[in-house]
Design an enzyme around this catalytic site. Sequence first.
Site, mmCIF file in Angstrom:
data_model
loop_
_atom_site.group_PDB
_atom_site.id
_atom_site.type_symbol
_atom_site.label_atom_id
_atom_site.label_comp_id
_atom_site.label_asym_id
_atom_site.label_seq_id
_atom_site.Cartn_x
_atom_site.Cartn_y
_atom_site.Cartn_z
ATOM 1 N N GLY A 153 2.753 -1.365 4.521
ATOM 2 C CA GLY A 153 2.822 0.470 3.912
ATOM 3 C C GLY A 153 4.398 0.640 3.509
ATOM 4 O O GLY A 153 4.554 0.679 2.470
ATOM 5 N N GLU A 160 -6.417 4.648 8.198
ATOM 6 C CA GLU A 160 -6.803 6.102 7.423
ATOM 7 C C GLU A 160 -7.805 7.088 6.926
ATOM 8 O O GLU A 160 -7.791 8.292 7.370
ATOM 9 C CB GLU A 160 -5.271 6.479 6.913
ATOM 10 C CG GLU A 160 -4.119 6.139 7.395
ATOM 11 C CD GLU A 160 -3.104 5.835 7.040
ATOM 12 O OE1 GLU A 160 -3.075 5.628 5.342
ATOM 13 O OE2 GLU A 160 -1.511 5.244 7.361
ATOM 14 N N HIS A 195 -9.441 1.037 5.360
ATOM 15 C CA HIS A 195 -8.074 1.265 5.948
ATOM 16 C C HIS A 195 -8.505 2.336 6.407
ATOM 17 O O HIS A 195 -8.732 3.103 6.634
ATOM 18 C CB HIS A 195 -7.243 2.621 4.892
ATOM 19 C CG HIS A 195 -5.740 2.019 5.352
ATOM 20 N ND1 HIS A 195 -5.209 2.830 6.013
ATOM 21 C CD2 HIS A 195 -5.014 0.980 4.486
ATOM 22 C CE1 HIS A 195 -4.280 2.525 6.507
ATOM 23 N NE2 HIS A 195 -3.560 1.376 5.220
ATOM 24 N N ASN A 206 0.567 -0.772 -0.202
ATOM 25 C CA ASN A 206 0.094 -0.571 -0.391
ATOM 26 C C ASN A 206 0.931 1.040 0.317
ATOM 27 O O ASN A 206 1.808 0.887 1.088
ATOM 28 C CB ASN A 206 -0.319 0.219 1.195
ATOM 29 C CG ASN A 206 -1.504 1.141 1.193
ATOM 30 O OD1 ASN A 206 -1.273 2.527 0.206
ATOM 31 N ND2 ASN A 206 -2.715 1.634 2.069
ATOM 32 N N TRP A 207 1.231 1.349 -1.054
ATOM 33 C CA TRP A 207 1.963 2.982 -1.127
ATOM 34 C C TRP A 207 1.548 4.302 -0.681
ATOM 35 O O TRP A 207 1.680 5.079 -0.790
ATOM 36 C CB TRP A 207 2.188 2.678 -2.819
ATOM 37 C CG TRP A 207 2.851 2.205 -3.225
ATOM 38 C CD1 TRP A 207 3.690 1.307 -2.133
ATOM 39 C CD2 TRP A 207 3.257 2.986 -4.954
ATOM 40 N NE1 TRP A 207 4.887 0.508 -4.213
ATOM 41 C CE2 TRP A 207 4.747 1.166 -5.098
ATOM 42 C CE3 TRP A 207 3.150 3.489 -5.985
ATOM 43 C CZ2 TRP A 207 4.599 0.552 -5.660
ATOM 44 C CZ3 TRP A 207 3.515 2.349 -7.533
ATOM 45 C CH2 TRP A 207 4.710 1.176 -7.377
ATOM 46 N N LYS A 208 -0.308 4.380 -0.036
ATOM 47 C CA LYS A 208 -0.824 5.446 0.052
ATOM 48 C C LYS A 208 -0.135 6.498 -0.828
ATOM 49 O O LYS A 208 -0.639 6.464 -1.430
ATOM 50 C CB LYS A 208 0.031 5.873 1.562
ATOM 51 C CG LYS A 208 -0.444 4.578 2.763
ATOM 52 C CD LYS A 208 0.562 4.632 4.429
ATOM 53 C CE LYS A 208 -0.014 3.139 4.831
ATOM 54 N NZ LYS A 208 0.103 3.402 6.169
ATOM 55 N N SER A 225 3.138 -1.511 10.537
ATOM 56 C CA SER A 225 4.972 -2.001 10.654
ATOM 57 C C SER A 225 5.801 -2.861 10.796
ATOM 58 O O SER A 225 6.578 -3.203 11.394
ATOM 59 C CB SER A 225 5.108 -1.010 11.921
ATOM 60 O OG SER A 225 4.919 -0.466 12.327
ATOM 61 N N GLY A 236 2.918 2.606 10.660
ATOM 62 C CA GLY A 236 3.554 3.467 10.652
ATOM 63 C C GLY A 236 4.028 3.934 12.035
ATOM 64 O O GLY A 236 5.194 5.154 12.197
ATOM 65 N N GLU A 278 -5.397 -4.365 10.503
ATOM 66 C CA GLU A 278 -4.054 -3.608 10.873
ATOM 67 C C GLU A 278 -4.743 -3.053 12.157
ATOM 68 O O GLU A 278 -5.224 -1.629 12.516
ATOM 69 C CB GLU A 278 -4.046 -3.284 9.766
ATOM 70 C CG GLU A 278 -3.781 -3.556 8.561
ATOM 71 C CD GLU A 278 -2.879 -2.393 7.460
ATOM 72 O OE1 GLU A 278 -1.783 -2.276 6.815
ATOM 73 O OE2 GLU A 278 -4.071 -1.040 7.079
#
Length: 249
Positions: A234, A98, A96, A9-11, A213, A174, A168
């Site tokens: 990520g 976020e 997700h 997941n490149w965000k 992470s 992160g 997650e």
Amino acid sequence: MQRPVLAANWKMHHGPTDAREFLRTFLQYYPRHGDRQVLFFPSAISLPAVVEGLRDRSDIRVGVQNIHWEDKGAFTGEISAPMARDAGAHLALVGHSERRHVFGETDDETARKVAACGRAHLVPVLCVGETLAEREAGETEAVVLRQLRTGFSLVDAAQVAHAIVAYEPVWAIGTGRTATPADASAVHRAIREELKQLAPERHRAIPILYGGSVNRGNAASLLAATEVDGLLVGGASLDAEGWSAIVRA
Ligand code: 13P
């Protein structure tokens, strides 16, 4: 165990130029491996570049990070599931953390997005996970199972059987703090039990990924944990060499 799923997941990283450059390096390091499934979730604006870069690699699938729940309409700035499918996406992340915690996405909205995926023949990757406060209050399972049940509430068992679930924990995303393999297994087991109710005959076919992470150092031990069928990564997926080391391992 089914073949492991390794998802990047490149965000909000890697525009089209960086994405092309990434793939040139990554594909050199990662020849076809039939025993694992690699997925990329680039930003929507880089999706065409990634689809094009993987034109000769039908073993790797691409998805979007978010969709709107309607198929079309006056929703400035949004993209729909049929549009993502048309642009070459096969999957979509839904819910997700976020999206939930930065953009206020609700359980009901995730349910509508999962349904939109079904209409457009996109595989939904339903993301669930508790906050640190919820974990400390002993609510992990209740939160995760509520997100799971509501997320799948508008689709039938056959559609659930075609989905992917990603656990997650919000406190691990992160932050450099990872769930232990034992922590991940415990929650994945509870998710599997719930999937048995939601897709009785086919729950075994649903991969449950761990994310939060994950890095080169901990990927193998997390992947070896019971009921962990793959990883959603990520930060450690942003470097082509590092990511290829994780997916090759
Ligand atoms: P990190 O691997 O950067 O913690 O992100 C995890 C994640 O949110 C993947 O969807």
